[in-house]
Motif scaffolding. Structure first.
Motif, PDB file in Angstrom:
ATOM      1  N   TYR A  75       0.787  -1.234   0.000  1.00 29.37           N
ATOM      2  CA  TYR A  75       0.000   0.000   0.000  1.00 29.37           C
ATOM      3  C   TYR A  75       0.825   1.293   0.000  1.00 29.37           C
ATOM      4  CZ  TYR A  75      -3.990  -3.009   0.664  1.00 29.37           C
ATOM      5  OH  TYR A  75      -4.953  -3.979   0.500  1.00 29.37           O
ATOM      6  N   PHE A  76       2.144   1.166  -0.151  1.00 26.04           N
ATOM      7  CA  PHE A  76       2.998   2.353  -0.238  1.00 26.04           C
ATOM      8  C   PHE A  76       4.114   2.099  -1.243  1.00 26.04           C
ATOM      9  CE2 PHE A  76       6.677   4.936   0.925  1.00 26.04           C
ATOM     10  CZ  PHE A  76       6.101   6.194   0.943  1.00 26.04           C
ATOM     11  N   LYS A  77       4.205   2.970  -2.249  1.00 26.33           N
ATOM     12  CA  LYS A  77       5.273   2.905  -3.256  1.00 26.33           C
ATOM     13  C   LYS A  77       5.896   4.287  -3.355  1.00 26.33           C
ATOM     14  CE  LYS A  77       3.964  -1.257  -4.647  1.00 26.33           C
ATOM     15  NZ  LYS A  77       4.546  -2.392  -4.009  1.00 26.33           N
ATOM     16  N   LEU A  78       7.192   4.332  -3.611  1.00 28.76           N
ATOM     17  CA  LEU A  78       7.906   5.598  -3.674  1.00 28.76           C
ATOM     18  C   LEU A  78       8.831   5.614  -4.883  1.00 28.76           C
ATOM     19  CD1 LEU A  78       8.374   8.281  -2.138  1.00 28.76           C
ATOM     20  CD2 LEU A  78      10.206   7.123  -0.894  1.00 28.76           C
ATOM     21  N   PRO A 111      16.974  14.293  -4.698  1.00 28.83           N
ATOM     22  CA  PRO A 111      15.673  14.105  -5.349  1.00 28.83           C
ATOM     23  C   PRO A 111      15.060  15.429  -5.808  1.00 28.83           C
ATOM     24  CG  PRO A 111      15.473  13.834  -2.986  1.00 28.83           C
ATOM     25  CD  PRO A 111      16.925  13.986  -3.280  1.00 28.83           C
ATOM     26  N   LYS A 112      14.665  15.469  -7.067  1.00 28.62           N
ATOM     27  CA  LYS A 112      14.019  16.662  -7.627  1.00 28.62           C
ATOM     28  C   LYS A 112      12.532  16.425  -7.843  1.00 28.62           C
ATOM     29  CE  LYS A 112      17.829  19.067  -8.194  1.00 28.62           C
ATOM     30  NZ  LYS A 112      18.238  19.628  -6.933  1.00 28.62           N
ATOM     31  N   LYS A 113      12.184  15.219  -8.271  1.00 29.42           N
ATOM     32  CA  LYS A 113      10.792  14.848  -8.489  1.00 29.42           C
ATOM     33  C   LYS A 113      10.493  13.639  -7.613  1.00 29.42           C
ATOM     34  CE  LYS A 113       7.516  13.427 -12.065  1.00 29.42           C
ATOM     35  NZ  LYS A 113       7.354  13.018 -13.466  1.00 29.42           N
ATOM     36  N   VAL A 114       9.490  13.769  -6.751  1.00 32.53           N
ATOM     37  CA  VAL A 114       9.124  12.690  -5.842  1.00 32.53           C
ATOM     38  C   VAL A 114       7.687  12.285  -6.145  1.00 32.53           C
ATOM     39  CG1 VAL A 114       8.874  11.998  -3.424  1.00 32.53           C
ATOM     40  CG2 VAL A 114      10.669  13.629  -4.080  1.00 32.53           C
ATOM     41  N   GLU A 115       7.494  10.984  -6.368  1.00 31.30           N
ATOM     42  CA  GLU A 115       6.168  10.443  -6.635  1.00 31.30           C
ATOM     43  C   GLU A 115       5.870   9.380  -5.585  1.00 31.30           C
ATOM     44  OE1 GLU A 115       5.538   9.662 -11.043  1.00 31.30           O
ATOM     45  OE2 GLU A 115       7.725   9.874 -10.927  1.00 31.30           O
ATOM     46  N   ALA A 116       4.621   9.315  -5.173  1.00 35.66           N
ATOM     47  CA  ALA A 116       4.233   8.309  -4.183  1.00 35.66           C
ATOM     48  C   ALA A 116       2.856   7.759  -4.525  1.00 35.66           C
ATOM     49  CB  ALA A 116       4.231   8.917  -2.785  1.00 35.66           C
ATOM     50  N   ALA A 117       2.682   6.494  -4.199  1.00 39.64           N
ATOM     51  CA  ALA A 117       1.363   5.853  -4.259  1.00 39.64           C
ATOM     52  C   ALA A 117       1.049   5.458  -2.820  1.00 39.64           C
ATOM     53  CB  ALA A 117       1.391   4.638  -5.171  1.00 39.64           C
ATOM     54  N   VAL A 118       0.033   6.082  -2.257  1.00 38.05           N
ATOM     55  CA  VAL A 118      -0.319   5.881  -0.856  1.00 38.05           C
ATOM     56  C   VAL A 118      -1.777   5.440  -0.784  1.00 38.05           C
ATOM     57  CG1 VAL A 118      -0.493   6.980   1.413  1.00 38.05           C
ATOM     58  CG2 VAL A 118       1.290   7.724  -0.194  1.00 38.05           C
ATOM     59  N   SER A 119      -1.989   4.209  -0.332  1.00 41.53           N
ATOM     60  CA  SER A 119      -3.371   3.716  -0.251  1.00 41.53           C
ATOM     61  C   SER A 119      -3.622   2.954   1.047  1.00 41.53           C
ATOM     62  CB  SER A 119      -3.693   2.845  -1.471  1.00 41.53           C
ATOM     63  OG  SER A 119      -2.751   1.808  -1.614  1.00 41.53           O
ATOM     64  N   PHE A 120      -2.940   3.359   2.119  1.00 37.87           N
ATOM     65  CA  PHE A 120      -3.170   2.735   3.420  1.00 37.87           C
ATOM     66  C   PHE A 120      -4.650   2.793   3.792  1.00 37.87           C
ATOM     67  CE2 PHE A 120       1.355   3.940   4.003  1.00 37.87           C
ATOM     68  CZ  PHE A 120       1.867   2.698   4.353  1.00 37.87           C
ATOM     69  N   LEU A 121      -5.167   1.671   4.221  1.00 41.61           N
ATOM     70  CA  LEU A 121      -6.543   1.475   4.695  1.00 41.61           C
ATOM     71  C   LEU A 121      -7.605   1.602   3.600  1.00 41.61           C
ATOM     72  CD1 LEU A 121      -6.258   3.080   8.228  1.00 41.61           C
ATOM     73  CD2 LEU A 121      -6.234   0.659   7.614  1.00 41.61           C
ATOM     74  N   TYR A 122      -7.196   1.738   2.344  1.00 41.43           N
ATOM     75  CA  TYR A 122      -8.172   1.743   1.252  1.00 41.43           C
ATOM     76  C   TYR A 122      -8.849   0.379   1.146  1.00 41.43           C
ATOM     77  CZ  TYR A 122      -6.690   6.274  -0.727  1.00 41.43           C
ATOM     78  OH  TYR A 122      -6.427   7.604  -0.951  1.00 41.43           O
ATOM     79  N   ASN A 123      -8.210  -0.681   1.656  1.00 45.42           N
ATOM     80  CA  ASN A 123      -8.829  -1.999   1.631  1.00 45.42           C
ATOM     81  C   ASN A 123      -9.971  -2.110   2.635  1.00 45.42           C
ATOM     82  OD1 ASN A 123      -6.907  -2.080   3.892  1.00 45.42           O
ATOM     83  ND2 ASN A 123      -7.310  -4.270   3.987  1.00 45.42           N
ATOM     84  N   LEU A 124     -10.104  -1.128   3.517  1.00 45.54           N
ATOM     85  CA  LEU A 124     -11.118  -1.208   4.567  1.00 45.54           C
ATOM     86  C   LEU A 124     -12.189  -0.117   4.453  1.00 45.54           C
ATOM     87  CD1 LEU A 124     -11.763  -2.903   7.096  1.00 45.54           C
ATOM     88  CD2 LEU A 124     -10.474  -1.240   8.431  1.00 45.54           C
ATOM     89  N   ARG A 150      -4.799   7.728  -5.150  1.00 44.63           N
ATOM     90  CA  ARG A 150      -3.642   7.257  -4.389  1.00 44.63           C
ATOM     91  C   ARG A 150      -2.319   7.818  -4.870  1.00 44.63           C
ATOM     92  NH1 ARG A 150      -4.581   1.347  -4.476  1.00 44.63           N
ATOM     93  NH2 ARG A 150      -6.694   2.036  -4.784  1.00 44.63           N
ATOM     94  N   TYR A 151      -2.323   8.529  -5.989  1.00 43.90           N
ATOM     95  CA  TYR A 151      -1.066   8.978  -6.586  1.00 43.90           C
ATOM     96  C   TYR A 151      -0.831  10.470  -6.398  1.00 43.90           C
ATOM     97  CZ  TYR A 151      -1.530   4.472  -8.840  1.00 43.90           C
ATOM     98  OH  TYR A 151      -1.694   3.129  -9.070  1.00 43.90           O
ATOM     99  N   LEU A 152       0.421  10.831  -6.140  1.00 39.16           N
ATOM    100  CA  LEU A 152       0.778  12.246  -6.076  1.00 39.16           C
ATOM    101  C   LEU A 152       2.226  12.397  -6.495  1.00 39.16           C
ATOM    102  CD1 LEU A 152       2.435  13.354  -3.112  1.00 39.16           C
ATOM    103  CD2 LEU A 152       0.655  11.786  -2.407  1.00 39.16           C
ATOM    104  N   PHE A 153       2.562  13.569  -6.966  1.00 40.41           N
ATOM    105  CA  PHE A 153       3.970  13.864  -7.232  1.00 40.41           C
ATOM    106  C   PHE A 153       4.235  15.330  -6.943  1.00 40.41           C
ATOM    107  CE2 PHE A 153       2.265  15.241 -11.280  1.00 40.41           C
ATOM    108  CZ  PHE A 153       3.110  16.245 -11.676  1.00 40.41           C
ATOM    109  N   GLN A 154       5.464  15.590  -6.555  1.00 42.94           N
ATOM    110  CA  GLN A 154       5.897  16.947  -6.238  1.00 42.94           C
ATOM    111  C   GLN A 154       7.268  17.183  -6.840  1.00 42.94           C
ATOM    112  OE1 GLN A 154       4.105  19.207  -4.795  1.00 42.94           O
ATOM    113  NE2 GLN A 154       2.468  17.990  -3.891  1.00 42.94           N
ATOM    114  N   GLN A 155       7.489  18.411  -7.272  1.00 49.50           N
ATOM    115  CA  GLN A 155       8.785  18.845  -7.803  1.00 49.50           C
ATOM    116  C   GLN A 155       9.499  19.658  -6.737  1.00 49.50           C
ATOM    117  OE1 GLN A 155       8.632  17.143 -11.476  1.00 49.50           O
ATOM    118  NE2 GLN A 155      10.180  18.690 -11.157  1.00 49.50           N
TER     119      GLN A 155
END
Length: 156
Positions: A75-78, A111-124, A150-155
């Protein structure tokens, strides 16, 4: 800082968690702290793995560590600078009515560009909100992810 309210004995009306992704310039890694309501996380793990695990009970610590390691990996990717980073589970800590989960990424330079997939507790919960803070070189950028987003990115 996410504020948790006490609803002793009652279910809380909001399903909110926070995830802080902080780049440590010394170690060249991202240090990640996820903070969730204890009962929500316990239910999320038990639902996901068909178990009956309980925080605040030392006999479940090894099973909780294993379950949290697997749960965080799913549930977390970076990603930084267009490269997926290996993220390792470090441990967890109980704090009254919440649980902090600690993760750490492999090393990455500047790091210049950071992307994350965050879906903690989406299964519930289909109303889960995760507040995500990304901090690089002291610059903090925050975003609210509401199920199913669940997806976001920041520069930086």
């Amino acid at each position: 800082m996410l504020v948790f309210f006490s609803f002793t004995g009652a279910k809380h009306p909001y399903h909110v968690g926070s995830v802080e992704i902080n780049y440590n310039q010394k170690s060249k890694t991202f240090e990640v702290t996820g903070r969730f309501f204890l009962d929500d996380l316990e239910n999320g793990l038990n639902t996901k793995y068909g178990k009956s695990l309980h925080f605040n009970d030392p006999k479940f610590k090894a099973q909780l560590n294993e379950s949290l390691k697997n749960y965080a990996a799913e549930y977390f990717k970076l990603k930084a600078n267009n490269k997926f980073l290996n993220v390792n589970y470090v441990g967890y800590e109980e704090d009254h009515e919440s649980v902090n989960i600690y993760l750490e990424s492999e090393k990455i330079e500047a790091p210049k560009k950071v992307e994350a997939a965050v879906s903690f507790l989406y299964n519930l919960f289909d109303d889960q909100i995760n507040i995500v803070h990304i901090i690089v070189n002291g610059e903090r950028k925050s975003e609210k992810l509401t199920y199913p987003n669940r997806y976001l990115f920041q520069q930086f």
